[in-house]
Motif scaffolding. Structure first.
Motif, short mmCIF file in Angstrom:
data_model
loop_
_atom_site.label_atom_id
_atom_site.label_comp_id
_atom_site.label_asym_id
_atom_site.label_seq_id
_atom_site.Cartn_x
_atom_site.Cartn_y
_atom_site.Cartn_z
N GLN A 47 0.77 -1.33 0.05
CA GLN A 47 -0.12 0.11 -0.23
C GLN A 47 0.68 1.14 0.04
O GLN A 47 1.90 1.16 0.38
CB GLN A 47 -0.87 -0.08 1.16
CG GLN A 47 -0.21 0.29 2.44
CD GLN A 47 -1.09 0.25 3.65
OE1 GLN A 47 -1.13 -0.65 4.59
NE2 GLN A 47 -1.92 1.35 3.81
N ASP A 48 0.27 2.35 -0.42
CA ASP A 48 0.85 3.68 -0.24
C ASP A 48 -0.24 4.66 0.14
O ASP A 48 -1.31 4.83 -0.74
CB ASP A 48 1.61 4.00 -1.27
CG ASP A 48 2.61 5.21 -1.05
OD1 ASP A 48 2.39 6.03 -0.17
OD2 ASP A 48 3.57 5.44 -1.94
N ASP A 49 -0.41 5.40 1.42
CA ASP A 49 -1.11 6.48 1.62
C ASP A 49 -0.61 7.86 1.43
O ASP A 49 -1.15 8.80 1.69
CB ASP A 49 -1.33 6.06 3.09
CG ASP A 49 -1.91 4.85 3.34
OD1 ASP A 49 -2.94 4.44 2.65
OD2 ASP A 49 -1.69 4.25 4.48
N PHE A 50 0.68 7.90 0.76
CA PHE A 50 1.16 9.30 0.44
C PHE A 50 1.22 10.19 1.70
O PHE A 50 1.17 11.45 1.45
CB PHE A 50 0.55 9.83 -0.69
CG PHE A 50 0.18 8.87 -1.97
CD1 PHE A 50 1.40 8.73 -2.68
CD2 PHE A 50 -0.73 8.26 -2.27
CE1 PHE A 50 1.44 7.88 -3.78
CE2 PHE A 50 -0.82 7.26 -3.37
CZ PHE A 50 0.10 7.27 -4.20
N LYS A 59 9.01 2.77 -4.01
CA LYS A 59 7.58 2.13 -4.56
C LYS A 59 7.41 2.74 -5.97
O LYS A 59 6.75 1.90 -6.70
CB LYS A 59 6.55 2.53 -3.64
CG LYS A 59 6.53 1.95 -2.49
CD LYS A 59 5.53 2.29 -1.48
CE LYS A 59 5.52 1.65 0.11
NZ LYS A 59 4.54 1.88 1.00
N TRP A 60 7.91 3.83 -6.08
CA TRP A 60 7.34 4.38 -7.43
C TRP A 60 8.35 5.01 -8.39
O TRP A 60 9.49 5.69 -7.57
CB TRP A 60 6.47 5.51 -7.19
CG TRP A 60 5.11 5.24 -6.33
CD1 TRP A 60 5.05 5.38 -5.04
CD2 TRP A 60 4.08 4.69 -6.94
NE1 TRP A 60 3.66 4.80 -4.64
CE2 TRP A 60 3.10 4.43 -5.84
CE3 TRP A 60 3.51 4.21 -8.45
CZ2 TRP A 60 1.79 3.98 -5.79
CZ3 TRP A 60 2.35 3.59 -8.36
CH2 TRP A 60 1.44 3.62 -7.16
N THR A 61 8.35 5.26 -9.72
CA THR A 61 9.18 5.87 -10.61
C THR A 61 8.32 6.95 -11.29
O THR A 61 7.16 6.54 -11.58
CB THR A 61 9.96 5.25 -11.38
OG1 THR A 61 10.78 4.39 -10.75
CG2 THR A 61 10.87 5.89 -12.43
N GLY A 109 3.02 11.38 -13.91
CA GLY A 109 2.42 10.06 -13.79
C GLY A 109 3.61 9.03 -13.02
O GLY A 109 4.84 9.49 -12.95
N ILE A 110 3.03 8.18 -12.46
CA ILE A 110 3.99 7.29 -11.65
C ILE A 110 3.59 5.80 -12.03
O ILE A 110 2.68 5.43 -12.23
CB ILE A 110 3.81 7.55 -10.00
CG1 ILE A 110 2.50 7.12 -9.67
CG2 ILE A 110 4.50 9.02 -9.78
CD1 ILE A 110 2.38 7.48 -8.32
N TYR A 111 4.84 5.11 -11.85
CA TYR A 111 4.54 3.57 -12.02
C TYR A 111 5.56 2.72 -11.22
O TYR A 111 6.27 3.35 -10.79
CB TYR A 111 4.59 2.97 -13.35
CG TYR A 111 5.88 3.34 -14.03
CD1 TYR A 111 7.32 3.61 -13.39
CD2 TYR A 111 6.02 3.10 -15.72
CE1 TYR A 111 8.21 3.56 -14.49
CE2 TYR A 111 7.24 3.30 -16.44
CZ TYR A 111 8.64 3.49 -15.75
OH TYR A 111 9.56 3.39 -16.41
N LYS A 115 9.69 -2.31 -9.07
CA LYS A 115 9.59 -2.13 -7.75
C LYS A 115 8.43 -2.89 -7.16
O LYS A 115 8.56 -3.14 -5.94
CB LYS A 115 9.60 -0.71 -7.49
CG LYS A 115 10.80 0.38 -8.12
CD LYS A 115 10.60 1.70 -7.56
CE LYS A 115 11.99 2.20 -8.08
NZ LYS A 115 12.06 3.69 -7.95
N PHE A 116 7.51 -3.11 -7.80
CA PHE A 116 6.32 -3.66 -7.19
C PHE A 116 5.65 -4.10 -8.33
O PHE A 116 5.13 -3.57 -9.35
CB PHE A 116 5.48 -3.03 -6.18
CG PHE A 116 4.03 -3.45 -6.02
CD1 PHE A 116 4.09 -4.76 -5.00
CD2 PHE A 116 3.04 -3.26 -6.58
CE1 PHE A 116 2.99 -5.37 -4.84
CE2 PHE A 116 1.84 -4.02 -6.27
CZ PHE A 116 1.96 -4.96 -5.41
#
Length: 275
Positions: A47-50, A59-61, A109-111, A115-116
């Motif tokens: 999960q990510d709650d930012f 988690k993100w790029t 945008g992120i992906y 990483k996951f």
């Protein structure tokens, strides 16, 4: 002593048997749901709650620009990204410096590529969509491992795509079967659902070995099943996929961007994955 050893071995075996997810790949970032667990209770695995001060780069790029219609305005520019009060803002803007970068628009945008990625399970994304002419926010998934070759042979799962000011959004699967063999009706490969884009909604899928169930606010909106006795390219969805969330701009499908309607943003509250 032997009794204690036997008890420890029994407990260890029991714990292993209760695990829903197998992890593999570099740093264990590929989450594969074990067979036989499709009807069990979902367990949160990622999960990510930012809630941090910036995007979690473990988690993100930030998605780099590419030549696809959806990706030509993607940018790492900080003006396209913001985290505030536990929410991520992905922003499409008029480019303020076309001498440095000739593109008229920039967008965020992120992906999770590299990483996951996960195979089977449930994903939910709680977000609000803003509207503009040429705005094309999307939440979608692509194959991490290229099991069957290059795109579109590994398929694509579009959890949510919204166009302009529409009061509906699209949920779609793409693959060699639908794009190259033109098999878009056996079975139908997309559905639509109504929404108020000015409100927060929870978009998602429940993904099984034999079907993908698309969701809005926890309710089923469309199902793409695995079909027997057709070309095997109909079901490339038996491998880990990574997640993309992006505020796209422009393209043949959404139409031209009207600069006066920018900036526009997608506001992401949280992302959760269960297996």
């Amino acid at each position: 002593m032997k009794k204690h050893i036997l008890l420890l071995l029994t407990l260890a075996a029991s714990f292993t048997a209760c695990k829903v997810t197998e992890r593999s790949g570099h740093n264990g970032y590929l989450y594969t749901q074990k067979t036989g667990w499709a009807d069990k209770k979902w367990k949160l695995v990622w999960q990510d709650d930012f809630n941090g001060p910036q995007i979690d780069t473990t988690k993100w790029t930030r998605i780099p620009p590419n030549n696809a219609a959806w990706g030509k305005h993607m940018s790492a520019d900080d003006r396209c990204y913001r985290i505030d009060s536990g929410k991520l803002y992905l922003i499409g803007i008029n480019n303020p410096d076309t001498l440095k970068d000739p593109r008229p628009f920039l967008t965020g945008g992120i992906y999770t590529k590299g990483k996951f990625a996960f195979q089977y399970g449930k994903i939910e994304i709680h977000a609000k969509l803003e509207c503009a002419q040429g705005a094309w926010p999307a939440m979608w998934m692509l194959a991490e491992t290229d099991k069957y070759g290059k795109y579109p042979k590994n398929g694509e799962i579009d959890i949510m795509e919204h166009l302009n000011y529409d009061s509906i959004f699209y949920q779609t699967t793409h693959s060699y079967y639908t794009l190259n063999l033109k098999q878009t009706e056996h079975p139908p490969h997309f559905g639509t659902a109504a929404l108020n884009p000015l409100e927060f909604n929870t978009f998602g899928i429940s993904w099984y070995p034999d079907k993908i169930v698309f969701l809005l606010n926890g309710k089923e909106t469309f199902v793409y099943p695995r079909v027997k006795n057709v070309d095997p390219s109909q079901w490339p969805y038996d491998q880990p996929f990574y997640l993309l969330i992006d505020q796209q701009l422009g393209g043949d499908w959404v139409g031209a961007v009207k600069p006066g309607t920018l900036p526009v943003q997608m506001i992401v509250d949280w992302v959760k994955v269960y297996q």
